[in-house]
Design an enzyme around this catalytic site. Structure first.
Site, short mmCIF file in Angstrom:
data_model
loop_
_atom_site.label_atom_id
_atom_site.label_comp_id
_atom_site.label_asym_id
_atom_site.label_seq_id
_atom_site.Cartn_x
_atom_site.Cartn_y
_atom_site.Cartn_z
N LYS A 77 35.98 -29.04 -36.27
CA LYS A 77 36.34 -30.38 -35.80
C LYS A 77 35.50 -31.38 -36.59
O LYS A 77 34.32 -31.12 -36.85
CB LYS A 77 36.04 -30.47 -34.29
CG LYS A 77 36.43 -31.79 -33.64
CD LYS A 77 36.15 -31.77 -32.13
CE LYS A 77 36.60 -33.05 -31.46
NZ LYS A 77 36.35 -33.04 -29.99
N SER A 152 40.29 -34.36 -27.10
CA SER A 152 40.15 -34.92 -28.42
C SER A 152 40.22 -33.89 -29.55
O SER A 152 40.48 -34.26 -30.68
CB SER A 152 38.83 -35.67 -28.51
OG SER A 152 37.73 -34.78 -28.41
N SER A 176 38.01 -31.87 -23.70
CA SER A 176 38.50 -31.96 -25.08
C SER A 176 38.67 -30.63 -25.82
O SER A 176 39.21 -30.62 -26.93
CB SER A 176 37.59 -32.88 -25.90
OG SER A 176 37.83 -34.22 -25.55
#
Lengths: 485, 95
Positions: A77, A152, A176
């Site tokens: 990420k 997210s 997330s």
């Protein structure tokens, strides 16, 4: 069986057996990333570095010095700092930020010999539940057209679901990891707060943030967590508790397992089909000999309210470092220092980040601190006590991850509150600091459904065991989105 | 709880956060909605509850006072918007 549908475990066996090289494997995934670039799951693809690392991995494999994950591709990420590689956190503010050091998690995967293929799309500074707040545009859910992958960690979930990478890292502040894992039909684990180092993981809300694995199976998540977890002197909140062997207990029997179902998880806010899917999943556990116990968590309904004070308050403090002076975006021709700060931040941050900085600043300002911040922290304790009380009588708590399956792009952007309320089942876990997983548990209109499994502090091995046993009797986790097989 | 555009402008200044004039209205509405959401908290009496700042009630870990990091100034300043002779440059603060 095509290579890209294999799990980490299978890829590891193949590499050790010399079925193919890490360089060949890396090329397979790089090609897929390119073929499916329309998913917008990557912000940066680091092809040159990946090929060089694969070459080194092959040397280790040939020499017999490889570890279990050596030579297997993955991606991070874009919230994890990667030395020499752009680390944008999904924001214009850090579009020019080349991290000068590695996050501990990145160092650990490098040391394990995994090959990073790049950086994955995400909501700006991890603030969002749909990946739509990313400066780089949304990532797309491979399961359905015009559908969000969740957020997210949306890029991580979309890329693993489409098998553009076999596994990825994510972070979870209010859901997330779990919510995008649920929306994209993959397995995600948010560890206990403090289990995985936050060093070099760009901070959103420091008392809630936690990194974790996103993978195809619980077995793979165990391998990933084994690499990520552990004490780190560079993170002052890192736990010194010993890390168990997460793979060792995967096959333990679930006979007599006590599963708590909080009645508050199944109230009117939950979509009927979702409730039915979760019930079906729970029935599988009954068949395996688990005992179902209803539990009550009366303060759960306040989790969203408390979260939207605590997280913005912490974010307003954390994001002060983005000031246009030492790194990141700087406005043109500042008149004075205040103008430099105000315009650099005004231009660099998107609307959702601004909303949260504003609310946080307000909640922490003189005269409001007690009414908002202290009140929210008191509610945080009540919610945590609800969990600890329930976990005195049950081994794990189960429920949905989300009230509905993935929604359309643009469906919830007009009203931020509607987006916030959709995180009702995940947020409370972060407030308590507990570990939790999302496991694929069916489909509604061809969109994946996630079963949430919440455990006691540092009970990740139990969660992985519980998830793995479910994946032995179901095949939801093996389903592939059409067009990506 | 309702905020005014003046409130929002004041908060934005405290946060040193530029907001376009045409967006102030919508931020004001968003923030008022967020505060209404948060107002649910007052439905519970928390008089005798201790605030919980952190998942674990632990104290800050201490370590020996030894140098563990080398000087990386050049490395860090390589990504700065404007530097000169090892210093970060900002607009003049004093005349």
């Amino acid at each position: 069986m095509t290579i890209h549908t294999k799990t980490l475990k299978q890829l590891s066996q193949d590499l050790q057996a010399g079925e193919y090289s890490s360089q060949e494997l890396t090329q397979v995934y790089l090609t897929r990333i390119q073929q499916h670039s329309a998913l917008n799951s990557f912000i940066s693809v680091t092809e040159t570095q990946a090929i060089a690392s694969a070459k080194q991995a092959d040397a280790l494999l040939t020499a017999g010095n490889a570890s279990l994950l050596t030579g297997i591709p993955m991606a991070h990420k874009d919230i994890f700092c990667t030395q020499g590689v752009k680390t944008s956190c999904g924001s214009k503010m850090l579009d020019n930020f080349i991290a000068p050091y590695n996050a501990t998690v990145v160092d650990k995967f490098n040391a394990a010999g995994m090959i990073s293929l790049g950086k994955l799309n995400m909501d700006e500074f991890a603030m969002g539940s749909s990946n739509e707040t990313s400066f780089y545009g949304p990532a797309y859910n491979p399961w359905a057209d015009n559908t969000v992958p969740g957020g997210s960690s949306g890029g991580s979930a979309a890329a693993v679901a489409a098998r553009l990478i076999p596994a990825a890292t994510g972070t979870d502040t209010g859901g997330s990891i779990r919510q995008p894992a649920a929306f994209c039909g993959i397995t995600g684990l948010k560890p206990t707060y403090g289990r995985v180092s936050r060093y070099g993981m760009i901070a959103y809300a420091s008392s809630l943030d936690q990194g974790g694995p996103m993978a195809q199976t619980a077995e793979d998540a165990a391998l990933m967590l084994q690499t990520m977890a552990g004490f780190d002197a560079k993170d002052s909140t890192s736990s010194e508790q010993a890390v168990p062997d997460y793979s060792a207990s995967l096959n333990d029997s679930l006979k007599g397992l006590k599963i708590g179902l909080p009645k508050e998880f199944f109230d009117e806010g939950l979509n009927n089909e979702m409730a039915a899917a979760i019930e079906t999943a729970v029935n599988e556990y009954k068949k395996m000999g688990a005992e179902i116990i209803e539990v009550s968590m009366p303060n759960l309904k306040l989790a969203t309210a408390a979260y939207y004070v605590i997280a913005p308050a912490e974010c307003s403090a954390n994001l002060q470092r983005m000031d246009g002076v030492r790194f990141g975006h700087r406005c043109d021709n500042p008149e004075d220092l205040n103008d430099l700060y105000i315009r650099s931040r005004g231009e660099g941050f998107g609307p959702e980040v601004k909303r949260r900085i504003l609310v946080g600043t307000y909640a922490l300002s003189a005269g409001y601190y007690d009414a908002y911040y202290i009140k929210a922290q008191k509610i945080r304790r009540l919610i945590t006590e609800d969990f600890t009380k329930a976990l005195e009588t049950v081994d794990v708590i189960m429920g949905p991850v989300t009230p509905t399956p993935a929604f359309d792009i643009g469906e919830k952007t007009a009203d931020p509150i509607e987006m916030y309320l959709a995180d009702i089942y995940t947020i409370a876990v972060n407030l308590a600091g507990l570990p939790a997983m999302s496991v694929p548990a069916g489909f509604i209109d061809n969109k994946p459904v996630g079963l949430q499994i919440i455990g006691n502090y540092f009970a990740e091995a139990k969660l992985l065991n519980v998830a793995h046993q479910y994946q032995q009797v179901t095949n939801w986790h093996q389903q592939m989105p059409q067009g990506f097989e | 709880m309702s905020l005014t555009t003046d409130d929002v402008n004041k908060i934005a200044y405290l946060a040193r956060l530029g907001i376009n004039a045409q967006d102030t209205e919508s931020y004001t509405a968003n923030l008022s909605n967020m505060l209404n959401l948060v107002a649910e908290m007052s439905s519970v009496n928390t008089d005798n509850v201790a605030p919980m700042a952190h998942p674990f009630d632990t104290t800050q870990r201490l370590r020996p006072d030894q140098i563990t990091e080398g000087n990386q100034r050049d490395n860090f300043q390589a990504i700065a918007p404007q530097v000169e002779e090892g210093l970060y440059l900002v607009p003049k603060v004093l005349d």
